[in-house]
Design a protein around this motif. Structure first.
Motif, PDB file in Angstrom:
ATOM      1  N   PRO A 177     -13.306 -15.698 -91.117  1.00  9.81           N
ATOM      2  CA  PRO A 177     -14.429 -15.364 -90.136  1.00  9.81           C
ATOM      3  C   PRO A 177     -14.453 -13.685 -89.866  1.00  9.81           C
ATOM      4  O   PRO A 177     -13.683 -13.407 -89.712  1.00  9.81           O
ATOM      5  CB  PRO A 177     -14.053 -16.354 -88.850  1.00  9.81           C
ATOM      6  CG  PRO A 177     -13.034 -17.322 -89.321  1.00  9.81           C
ATOM      7  CD  PRO A 177     -12.297 -16.670 -90.507  1.00  9.81           C
ATOM      8  N   LYS A 178     -16.043 -13.631 -89.771  1.00  9.96           N
ATOM      9  CA  LYS A 178     -15.902 -12.079 -89.573  1.00  9.96           C
ATOM     10  C   LYS A 178     -15.776 -11.866 -88.231  1.00  9.96           C
ATOM     11  O   LYS A 178     -15.270 -10.790 -87.859  1.00  9.96           O
ATOM     12  CB  LYS A 178     -17.517 -11.596 -89.802  1.00  9.96           C
ATOM     13  CG  LYS A 178     -17.812 -11.737 -91.200  1.00  9.96           C
ATOM     14  CD  LYS A 178     -19.463 -11.504 -91.472  1.00  9.96           C
ATOM     15  CE  LYS A 178     -19.805 -11.713 -92.631  1.00  9.96           C
ATOM     16  NZ  LYS A 178     -19.905 -13.157 -93.227  1.00  9.96           N
ATOM     17  N   MET A 179     -15.732 -12.737 -87.166  1.00 10.20           N
ATOM     18  CA  MET A 179     -15.406 -12.487 -85.892  1.00 10.20           C
ATOM     19  C   MET A 179     -14.848 -13.779 -85.236  1.00 10.20           C
ATOM     20  O   MET A 179     -15.337 -14.887 -85.935  1.00 10.20           O
ATOM     21  CB  MET A 179     -16.624 -11.944 -84.642  1.00 10.20           C
ATOM     22  CG  MET A 179     -17.117 -10.673 -85.158  1.00 10.20           C
ATOM     23  SD  MET A 179     -18.529 -10.338 -84.456  1.00 10.20           S
ATOM     24  CE  MET A 179     -19.681 -10.694 -85.511  1.00 10.20           C
ATOM     25  N   LYS A 405     -24.858 -11.147 -77.479  1.00 15.14           N
ATOM     26  CA  LYS A 405     -25.464  -9.902 -77.957  1.00 15.14           C
ATOM     27  C   LYS A 405     -24.616  -8.952 -78.715  1.00 15.14           C
ATOM     28  O   LYS A 405     -25.211  -8.398 -79.442  1.00 15.14           O
ATOM     29  CB  LYS A 405     -26.185  -9.458 -76.638  1.00 15.14           C
ATOM     30  CG  LYS A 405     -27.274 -10.275 -75.810  1.00 15.14           C
ATOM     31  CD  LYS A 405     -27.612  -9.842 -74.379  1.00 15.14           C
ATOM     32  CE  LYS A 405     -28.739 -10.468 -73.577  1.00 15.14           C
ATOM     33  NZ  LYS A 405     -29.054 -10.035 -72.466  1.00 15.14           N
ATOM     34  N   GLN A 406     -23.504  -8.671 -77.955  1.00 23.55           N
ATOM     35  CA  GLN A 406     -22.583  -7.732 -78.659  1.00 23.55           C
ATOM     36  C   GLN A 406     -22.194  -8.374 -80.113  1.00 23.55           C
ATOM     37  O   GLN A 406     -22.261  -7.694 -80.940  1.00 23.55           O
ATOM     38  CB  GLN A 406     -21.455  -7.606 -77.864  1.00 23.55           C
ATOM     39  CG  GLN A 406     -21.401  -7.070 -76.474  1.00 23.55           C
ATOM     40  CD  GLN A 406     -20.300  -6.350 -76.056  1.00 23.55           C
ATOM     41  OE1 GLN A 406     -19.246  -6.839 -76.161  1.00 23.55           O
ATOM     42  NE2 GLN A 406     -20.775  -5.358 -75.008  1.00 23.55           N
ATOM     43  N   VAL A 407     -21.805  -9.638 -80.118  1.00 20.11           N
ATOM     44  CA  VAL A 407     -21.677 -10.096 -81.754  1.00 20.11           C
ATOM     45  C   VAL A 407     -22.847  -9.930 -82.420  1.00 20.11           C
ATOM     46  O   VAL A 407     -22.373  -9.481 -83.671  1.00 20.11           O
ATOM     47  CB  VAL A 407     -21.322 -11.790 -81.697  1.00 20.11           C
ATOM     48  CG1 VAL A 407     -21.320 -12.515 -82.747  1.00 20.11           C
ATOM     49  CG2 VAL A 407     -20.144 -11.973 -80.664  1.00 20.11           C
ATOM     50  N   GLU A 408     -24.042 -10.237 -82.230  1.00 18.40           N
ATOM     51  CA  GLU A 408     -25.129  -9.983 -82.999  1.00 18.40           C
ATOM     52  C   GLU A 408     -25.190  -8.401 -83.361  1.00 18.40           C
ATOM     53  O   GLU A 408     -25.378  -8.412 -84.622  1.00 18.40           O
ATOM     54  CB  GLU A 408     -26.288 -10.429 -82.236  1.00 18.40           C
ATOM     55  CG  GLU A 408     -27.606 -10.507 -83.460  1.00 18.40           C
ATOM     56  CD  GLU A 408     -28.790 -10.873 -82.645  1.00 18.40           C
ATOM     57  OE1 GLU A 408     -29.522 -11.533 -83.302  1.00 18.40           O
ATOM     58  OE2 GLU A 408     -29.082 -10.703 -81.538  1.00 18.40           O
ATOM     59  N   TYR A 409     -25.142  -7.581 -82.537  1.00 10.77           N
ATOM     60  CA  TYR A 409     -25.190  -6.277 -82.845  1.00 10.77           C
ATOM     61  C   TYR A 409     -24.144  -5.853 -83.727  1.00 10.77           C
ATOM     62  O   TYR A 409     -24.473  -5.078 -84.787  1.00 10.77           O
ATOM     63  CB  TYR A 409     -24.816  -5.361 -81.629  1.00 10.77           C
ATOM     64  CG  TYR A 409     -25.091  -3.859 -81.613  1.00 10.77           C
ATOM     65  CD1 TYR A 409     -26.392  -3.095 -81.859  1.00 10.77           C
ATOM     66  CD2 TYR A 409     -23.958  -3.139 -81.899  1.00 10.77           C
ATOM     67  CE1 TYR A 409     -26.279  -1.830 -82.208  1.00 10.77           C
ATOM     68  CE2 TYR A 409     -23.959  -1.776 -82.434  1.00 10.77           C
ATOM     69  CZ  TYR A 409     -25.244  -1.103 -82.339  1.00 10.77           C
ATOM     70  OH  TYR A 409     -25.202   0.100 -82.742  1.00 10.77           O
ATOM     71  N   ILE A 410     -22.837  -6.431 -83.684  1.00  8.21           N
ATOM     72  CA  ILE A 410     -21.643  -5.922 -84.627  1.00  8.21           C
ATOM     73  C   ILE A 410     -21.863  -6.351 -85.972  1.00  8.21           C
ATOM     74  O   ILE A 410     -21.773  -5.706 -86.785  1.00  8.21           O
ATOM     75  CB  ILE A 410     -20.489  -6.312 -83.947  1.00  8.21           C
ATOM     76  CG1 ILE A 410     -19.855  -5.648 -82.640  1.00  8.21           C
ATOM     77  CG2 ILE A 410     -19.405  -6.228 -84.882  1.00  8.21           C
ATOM     78  CD1 ILE A 410     -18.932  -6.386 -82.018  1.00  8.21           C
ATOM     79  N   LYS A 411     -22.458  -7.450 -86.142  1.00  5.72           N
ATOM     80  CA  LYS A 411     -22.929  -8.089 -87.311  1.00  5.72           C
ATOM     81  C   LYS A 411     -24.002  -7.451 -87.913  1.00  5.72           C
ATOM     82  O   LYS A 411     -23.845  -7.081 -89.188  1.00  5.72           O
ATOM     83  CB  LYS A 411     -22.993  -9.542 -87.304  1.00  5.72           C
ATOM     84  CG  LYS A 411     -23.576 -10.261 -88.714  1.00  5.72           C
ATOM     85  CD  LYS A 411     -24.005 -11.510 -88.329  1.00  5.72           C
ATOM     86  CE  LYS A 411     -24.139 -12.366 -89.908  1.00  5.72           C
ATOM     87  NZ  LYS A 411     -25.458 -12.030 -90.331  1.00  5.72           N
ATOM     88  N   GLU A 412     -24.925  -7.044 -87.446  1.00  4.72           N
ATOM     89  CA  GLU A 412     -26.222  -6.288 -87.825  1.00  4.72           C
ATOM     90  C   GLU A 412     -25.875  -4.913 -88.261  1.00  4.72           C
ATOM     91  O   GLU A 412     -26.453  -4.320 -88.983  1.00  4.72           O
ATOM     92  CB  GLU A 412     -27.419  -6.737 -87.194  1.00  4.72           C
ATOM     93  CG  GLU A 412     -27.735  -8.122 -86.956  1.00  4.72           C
ATOM     94  CD  GLU A 412     -28.166  -8.703 -88.501  1.00  4.72           C
ATOM     95  OE1 GLU A 412     -28.702  -8.034 -89.129  1.00  4.72           O
ATOM     96  OE2 GLU A 412     -27.639 -10.103 -88.490  1.00  4.72           O
ATOM     97  N   ASN A 413     -25.099  -4.099 -87.541  1.00  7.16           N
ATOM     98  CA  ASN A 413     -24.952  -2.674 -87.394  1.00  7.16           C
ATOM     99  C   ASN A 413     -23.625  -2.312 -88.063  1.00  7.16           C
ATOM    100  O   ASN A 413     -23.810  -1.033 -88.442  1.00  7.16           O
ATOM    101  CB  ASN A 413     -25.445  -2.162 -86.123  1.00  7.16           C
ATOM    102  CG  ASN A 413     -26.736  -2.392 -85.777  1.00  7.16           C
ATOM    103  OD1 ASN A 413     -27.723  -1.977 -86.163  1.00  7.16           O
ATOM    104  ND2 ASN A 413     -27.009  -3.648 -84.995  1.00  7.16           N
ATOM    105  N   ILE A 414     -22.761  -2.966 -87.735  1.00  4.94           N
ATOM    106  CA  ILE A 414     -21.357  -2.523 -88.087  1.00  4.94           C
ATOM    107  C   ILE A 414     -20.741  -3.040 -89.505  1.00  4.94           C
ATOM    108  O   ILE A 414     -20.141  -2.602 -90.311  1.00  4.94           O
ATOM    109  CB  ILE A 414     -20.462  -2.608 -86.950  1.00  4.94           C
ATOM    110  CG1 ILE A 414     -20.866  -1.722 -85.776  1.00  4.94           C
ATOM    111  CG2 ILE A 414     -18.968  -1.955 -87.255  1.00  4.94           C
ATOM    112  CD1 ILE A 414     -20.181  -1.632 -84.505  1.00  4.94           C
ATOM    113  N   LEU A 415     -20.677  -4.376 -89.497  1.00  7.31           N
ATOM    114  CA  LEU A 415     -20.265  -5.449 -90.530  1.00  7.31           C
ATOM    115  C   LEU A 415     -20.989  -5.458 -91.660  1.00  7.31           C
ATOM    116  O   LEU A 415     -21.416  -6.360 -91.926  1.00  7.31           O
ATOM    117  CB  LEU A 415     -19.658  -6.418 -90.009  1.00  7.31           C
ATOM    118  CG  LEU A 415     -18.584  -6.526 -88.720  1.00  7.31           C
ATOM    119  CD1 LEU A 415     -18.269  -8.242 -88.488  1.00  7.31           C
ATOM    120  CD2 LEU A 415     -17.462  -5.841 -88.909  1.00  7.31           C
TER     121      LEU A 415
END
Length: 445
Positions: A177-179, A405-415
């Motif tokens: 899992p990514k997170m 909100k943090q999970v979504e940001y990390i997926k869309e912008n970092i991973l």
């Protein structure tokens, strides 16, 4: 789209948070063996059941099917085939339908690494806290069973089942899992448990995860409830650059210190003391305390929710919602002078109020009571005791909203390594074409 696996899913606070945020998501599967929670989750998130396709099964067939799962009536011990056979046939259909509609893998102990879907963005795991919590100790948990040590063999030891599943995938070179998102009581950071918790973090780091631990109080996220819980968001980083970006993100967006989404709502929003409405009056009546010495002590020693001699709700933050209100300590008492005069002139919080103080909506509670089914001719599934337990075992939805909100940001912008890999392939292809072109030019010359 966020693709989620909810382990120890309960009534689905994670799914509820995503729904309230309007984040595009899909719950790939759930993992929970508690029969009460399985049916409650399904009703809250999937609505009224249509049992047509389950009518083809006889009771004997349903018993055989369901007894092959490791189910539990109380969340503590496995249900026996004999106990499953004793309940009504229609109830078995409801249970089987709920399992199928939520794609429930049932007991975490039976789940293998290969059983999880591919391409999971987030796996959540809120494993049992009874052997970690201070409250669990004072209410009967034996000292020798406290903690999350690998050889404890207790309910909180279910944490290591999560490790087993991840390691099975890791060792088989399957995608992880990514997170990951953990939630539990803050006592996981205590002197008693910190060594084992660090062991868990080290195990995740060896698999490639960066762990961010934060302890949050629900009262800082819009809910007037003092509920302090520890969370750990683990992000799988394939490159050093990703790890650095994740670390920087958490440093700049620390939920513990500098990011609170809203002011705490007033408690009056959650207390249903408009007794002109029949349903609120009936629920309050059922929560009026008996006039016994122990109940008098409860009234004396616990938080008073109403102003003295008034029907006005105080602007306060109530103590933690637990799995039971008729106890000391509890989450507060409410003066109740229009009930049964032979009883104590106060009541406890109703299950409805507890659901609201966990961030759920009245419609979620309504569907449970309106769809309440008889297990047998004398007993319904969702008794008040079970409703309290479902609420108390859940996670405050508002806190999860901020985390997601943090999970979504990390997926869309970092991973976004896949995009980088594609870009690299295109660059190599362009370089190869350029090389071929230059060679052709040289030959012509």
């Amino acid at each position: 789209m966020l693709k989620i696996v909810e382990a120890f899913s309960g009534i689905g606070s994670q799914a509820k948070a995503l729904e309230k945020l309007y984040i595009d998501h899909k719950i790939l599967c759930t993992v929970d063996w508690d029969i009460n929670a399985i049916i409650a989750y399904d009703l809250i998130h999937n609505g009224k059941q249509d049992l047509k396709e389950y009518n083809k099964f006889s009771k004997t067939e349903l018993v055989e099917i369901l007894s092959n799962y490791t189910l539990s009536w109380d969340g503590k011990v496995p249900a026996t085939k004999e106990s499953i056979a004793k309940v009504d046939e229609e109830f078995l259909r409801v249970l089987y339908c709920a399992i199928k509609r939520t794609n429930n893998l049932i007991s975490i102990t039976d789940v293998k690494g290969k059983d999880l879907p591919q391409d999971i963005d987030l796996l959540t795991y809120s494993f049992p806290c009874q052997d970690l919590s201070v409250a669990g100790y004072w209410h009967g948990t034996k000292k020798g069973s406290l903690g999350i040590s690998r050889d404890a063999h207790n309910r909180s030891g279910m944490l290591w089942e999560v490790e087993r599943i991840l390691l099975e995938r890791y060792n088989a070179n399957m995608d992880l899992p990514k997170m990951l998102l953990m939630e539990n009581v803050s006592n996981i950071l205590s002197k008693t448990n910190i060594v084992n918790f660090n062991d868990w973090q080290n195990s995740l780091e060896k698999m490639g995860y960066y762990n961010q631990v934060f302890t949050l109080n629900a009262s800082n996220f819009g809910i007037p409830q003092k509920r302090v819980r520890t969370y750990m968001l683990s992000v799988y980083c394939k490159t050093i650059e990703q790890r650095d970006e994740v670390e920087k993100f958490f440093f700049e967006n620390n939920l513990e210190k500098n990011f609170y989404p809203e002011e705490c709502a007033k408690l009056e929003k959650f207390i249903k003391n408009n007794y002109k409405l029949k349903k609120y009056k009936e629920e309050a009546d059922l929560c009026q305390a008996s006039d016994t010495p122990s109940r008098k002590d409860i009234y004396r020693d616990n938080v008073k929710i109403l102003e003295t001699n008034k029907n006005k709700v105080r602007d306060i933050i109530v103590p933690t919602i637990t799995t039971k209100q008729d106890r000391h300590p509890n989450s507060g008492v409410i003066d109740y002078f229009i009930g049964d005069e032979s009883k104590s002139q106060y009541r406890f919080l109703t299950p409805r109020e507890c659901f609201l103080l966990m961030g759920f909506e009245e419609k979620d509670y309504e569907i449970l009571v309106k769809s309440n089914i008889y297990k047998d001719p004398k007993r319904k599934l969702f008794t008040y005791e079970r409703l309290y337990k479902l609420a108390g075992n859940s996670i405050v939805v508002n806190v999860l909203e901020s985390i997601f909100k943090q999970v979504e940001y990390i997926k869309e912008n970092i991973l976004i390594e896949d995009k980088k890999v594609i870009d690299l392939k295109l660059l190599k292809k362009k370089m190869a074409l350029l090389k071929d072109y230059n060679e052709e030019e040289e030959e012509e010359a």
